[in-house]
Design a protein around this motif. Structure first.
Motif, PDB file in Angstrom:
ATOM      1  N   ALA A  53      53.565  41.319  47.748  1.00  0.00           N
ATOM      2  CA  ALA A  53      53.856  40.156  46.914  1.00  0.00           C
ATOM      3  C   ALA A  53      55.277  39.659  47.104  1.00  0.00           C
ATOM      4  CB  ALA A  53      53.649  40.510  45.441  1.00  0.00           C
ATOM      5  N   ARG A  54      56.138  40.461  47.700  1.00  0.00           N
ATOM      6  CA  ARG A  54      57.540  40.097  47.840  1.00  0.00           C
ATOM      7  C   ARG A  54      57.793  39.323  49.126  1.00  0.00           C
ATOM      8  NH1 ARG A  54      61.356  44.931  46.104  1.00  0.00           N
ATOM      9  NH2 ARG A  54      62.707  43.650  47.332  1.00  0.00           N
ATOM     10  N   ARG A  55      58.626  38.345  49.015  1.00  0.00           N
ATOM     11  CA  ARG A  55      59.145  37.646  50.177  1.00  0.00           C
ATOM     12  C   ARG A  55      60.647  37.628  50.006  1.00  0.00           C
ATOM     13  NH1 ARG A  55      55.534  32.289  50.691  1.00  0.00           N
ATOM     14  NH2 ARG A  55      53.531  33.282  50.615  1.00  0.00           N
ATOM     15  N   SER A  56      61.314  37.283  51.013  1.00  0.00           N
ATOM     16  CA  SER A  56      62.770  37.277  50.975  1.00  0.00           C
ATOM     17  C   SER A  56      63.290  36.290  49.950  1.00  0.00           C
ATOM     18  CB  SER A  56      63.317  36.902  52.345  1.00  0.00           C
ATOM     19  OG  SER A  56      64.696  36.732  52.281  1.00  0.00           O
ATOM     20  N   ARG A  57      64.223  36.749  49.147  1.00  0.00           N
ATOM     21  CA  ARG A  57      64.914  35.852  48.242  1.00  0.00           C
ATOM     22  C   ARG A  57      66.146  35.303  48.954  1.00  0.00           C
ATOM     23  NH1 ARG A  57      64.698  35.933  42.032  1.00  0.00           N
ATOM     24  NH2 ARG A  57      66.435  34.596  41.556  1.00  0.00           N
ATOM     25  N   ARG A  58      66.224  35.624  50.240  1.00  0.00           N
ATOM     26  CA  ARG A  58      67.320  35.162  51.096  1.00  0.00           C
ATOM     27  C   ARG A  58      67.335  33.641  51.108  1.00  0.00           C
ATOM     28  NH1 ARG A  58      64.988  36.548  55.131  1.00  0.00           N
ATOM     29  NH2 ARG A  58      64.443  34.610  56.128  1.00  0.00           N
ATOM     30  N   PRO A  59      68.481  33.045  50.927  1.00  0.00           N
ATOM     31  CA  PRO A  59      68.541  31.586  50.936  1.00  0.00           C
ATOM     32  C   PRO A  59      68.201  30.998  52.305  1.00  0.00           C
ATOM     33  CG  PRO A  59      70.606  32.542  50.119  1.00  0.00           C
ATOM     34  CD  PRO A  59      69.765  33.662  50.663  1.00  0.00           C
ATOM     35  N   ASN A  60      67.596  29.815  52.286  1.00  0.00           N
ATOM     36  CA  ASN A  60      67.371  29.085  53.530  1.00  0.00           C
ATOM     37  C   ASN A  60      68.577  28.176  53.750  1.00  0.00           C
ATOM     38  OD1 ASN A  60      67.052  26.866  51.849  1.00  0.00           O
ATOM     39  ND2 ASN A  60      64.824  26.940  51.931  1.00  0.00           N
ATOM     40  N   SER A  61      68.493  27.215  54.629  1.00  0.00           N
ATOM     41  CA  SER A  61      69.643  26.364  54.938  1.00  0.00           C
ATOM     42  C   SER A  61      70.110  25.558  53.719  1.00  0.00           C
ATOM     43  CB  SER A  61      69.319  25.424  56.096  1.00  0.00           C
ATOM     44  OG  SER A  61      68.243  24.593  55.744  1.00  0.00           O
ATOM     45  N   SER A  62      69.242  25.341  52.741  1.00  0.00           N
ATOM     46  CA  SER A  62      69.639  24.617  51.533  1.00  0.00           C
ATOM     47  C   SER A  62      70.307  25.539  50.522  1.00  0.00           C
ATOM     48  CB  SER A  62      68.420  23.950  50.889  1.00  0.00           C
ATOM     49  OG  SER A  62      67.573  24.940  50.337  1.00  0.00           O
ATOM     50  N   GLY A  63      70.296  26.845  50.796  1.00  0.00           N
ATOM     51  CA  GLY A  63      70.870  27.797  49.859  1.00  0.00           C
ATOM     52  C   GLY A  63      69.879  28.283  48.819  1.00  0.00           C
ATOM     53  N   LEU A  64      68.634  27.813  48.876  1.00  0.00           N
ATOM     54  CA  LEU A  64      67.596  28.244  47.950  1.00  0.00           C
ATOM     55  C   LEU A  64      66.700  29.263  48.646  1.00  0.00           C
ATOM     56  CD1 LEU A  64      66.679  24.729  46.533  1.00  0.00           C
ATOM     57  CD2 LEU A  64      67.910  26.537  45.334  1.00  0.00           C
ATOM     58  N   PRO A  65      66.008  30.116  47.883  1.00  0.00           N
ATOM     59  CA  PRO A  65      65.108  31.077  48.522  1.00  0.00           C
ATOM     60  C   PRO A  65      64.118  30.384  49.456  1.00  0.00           C
ATOM     61  CG  PRO A  65      65.342  31.575  46.203  1.00  0.00           C
ATOM     62  CD  PRO A  65      66.017  30.248  46.429  1.00  0.00           C
ATOM     63  N   ASP A  66      63.866  30.995  50.588  1.00  0.00           N
ATOM     64  CA  ASP A  66      63.032  30.343  51.602  1.00  0.00           C
ATOM     65  C   ASP A  66      61.560  30.257  51.239  1.00  0.00           C
ATOM     66  OD1 ASP A  66      62.365  32.999  51.962  1.00  0.00           O
ATOM     67  OD2 ASP A  66      63.018  33.092  54.050  1.00  0.00           O
ATOM     68  N   TRP A  67      61.116  30.954  50.203  1.00  0.00           N
ATOM     69  CA  TRP A  67      59.709  30.922  49.834  1.00  0.00           C
ATOM     70  C   TRP A  67      59.360  29.838  48.814  1.00  0.00           C
ATOM     71  CZ3 TRP A  67      58.886  31.553  44.686  1.00  0.00           C
ATOM     72  CH2 TRP A  67      59.849  32.255  43.945  1.00  0.00           C
ATOM     73  N   LEU A  68      60.354  29.135  48.271  1.00  0.00           N
ATOM     74  CA  LEU A  68      60.051  28.117  47.258  1.00  0.00           C
ATOM     75  C   LEU A  68      59.163  27.032  47.847  1.00  0.00           C
ATOM     76  CD1 LEU A  68      63.515  27.806  45.496  1.00  0.00           C
ATOM     77  CD2 LEU A  68      61.404  28.759  44.534  1.00  0.00           C
ATOM     78  N   PRO A  69      58.101  26.646  47.114  1.00  0.00           N
ATOM     79  CA  PRO A  69      57.169  25.652  47.654  1.00  0.00           C
ATOM     80  C   PRO A  69      57.802  24.269  47.764  1.00  0.00           C
ATOM     81  CG  PRO A  69      56.578  26.214  45.399  1.00  0.00           C
ATOM     82  CD  PRO A  69      57.699  27.134  45.800  1.00  0.00           C
ATOM     83  N   SER A  70      57.304  23.485  48.701  1.00  0.00           N
ATOM     84  CA  SER A  70      57.841  22.134  48.913  1.00  0.00           C
ATOM     85  C   SER A  70      57.681  21.274  47.664  1.00  0.00           C
ATOM     86  CB  SER A  70      57.184  21.477  50.123  1.00  0.00           C
ATOM     87  OG  SER A  70      55.795  21.375  49.921  1.00  0.00           O
ATOM     88  N   ALA A  71      56.635  21.500  46.872  1.00  0.00           N
ATOM     89  CA  ALA A  71      56.452  20.727  45.635  1.00  0.00           C
ATOM     90  C   ALA A  71      57.626  20.939  44.688  1.00  0.00           C
ATOM     91  CB  ALA A  71      55.141  21.113  44.952  1.00  0.00           C
ATOM     92  N   TYR A  72      58.156  22.163  44.654  1.00  0.00           N
ATOM     93  CA  TYR A  72      59.323  22.441  43.816  1.00  0.00           C
ATOM     94  C   TYR A  72      60.555  21.738  44.366  1.00  0.00           C
ATOM     95  CZ  TYR A  72      63.296  24.838  41.753  1.00  0.00           C
ATOM     96  OH  TYR A  72      64.487  25.106  41.126  1.00  0.00           O
ATOM     97  N   LEU A  73      60.777  21.857  45.664  1.00  0.00           N
ATOM     98  CA  LEU A  73      61.946  21.233  46.281  1.00  0.00           C
ATOM     99  C   LEU A  73      61.909  19.711  46.103  1.00  0.00           C
ATOM    100  CD1 LEU A  73      62.087  23.408  49.508  1.00  0.00           C
ATOM    101  CD2 LEU A  73      63.434  23.690  47.413  1.00  0.00           C
TER     102      LEU A  73
END
Length: 158
Positions: free
Chosen positions: A11-31
């Protein structure tokens, strides 16, 4: 529906930020919603802008807020109720609710609400646009979004 455990490797994915500084798993609908939905959508549905979400999640990362040392890798706070309760996204894009009166956070204490952020935003629209004078009309509208939603919504509808 029980939320997936924060410690479950599947269930875990990286909470590592992507280029925007947000976690890379956040859905595009949220962004996408970050730029258009900030603020109070309805008294119990307050959507955080990016800066507020970052602050809340930084605090949320503190192990003292978690029961038995669970960690928040699979969760992102995106809103609140205005009473200290939080709306959370899970890495699977489902939306959960946490009632602060539950005490320390734990995946087992998060209540499933809807399958996705678009459904949550639709729920907010229904609640904001209704005058709540007819509980049946509101319940029917919520049920069209997701069967059982009227019963899962954590606040009184009327």
């Amino acid at each position: 529906m029980m939320p997936p455990s924060s410690s479950d490797p599947a269930a875990r994915r990286s909470r590592r930020p992507n280029s925007s500084g947000l976690p890379d798993w956040l859905p595009s609908a949220y962004l996408d919603a970050l730029s258009s939905s900030e603020g109070e959508l309805e008294p119990d549905l307050i959507f955080f802008g990016e800066a507020r979400a970052r602050r809340e999640n930084l605090e949320f990362d503190d192990a003292d807020y978690w029961l038995r040392g669970e960690r928040p890798d699979a969760w992102w706070i995106f809103g609140e109720s205005g009473q200290g309760d939080h709306w959370l996204l899970h890495t699977d894009s489902q939306v959960y609710f946490f009632d602060h009166e539950q005490g320390q956070r734990s995946a087992a204490r998060f209540a499933f609400v809807v399958e996705s952020l678009p459904q949550w935003l639709e729920m907010a629209n229904v609640l904001e646009s209704s005058d709540r004078s007819s509980d049946r009309i509101v319940r029917d509208a919520l049920e069209r979004i997701s069967p059982g939603l009227a019963d899962r919504y954590p606040f009184a509808l009327a």
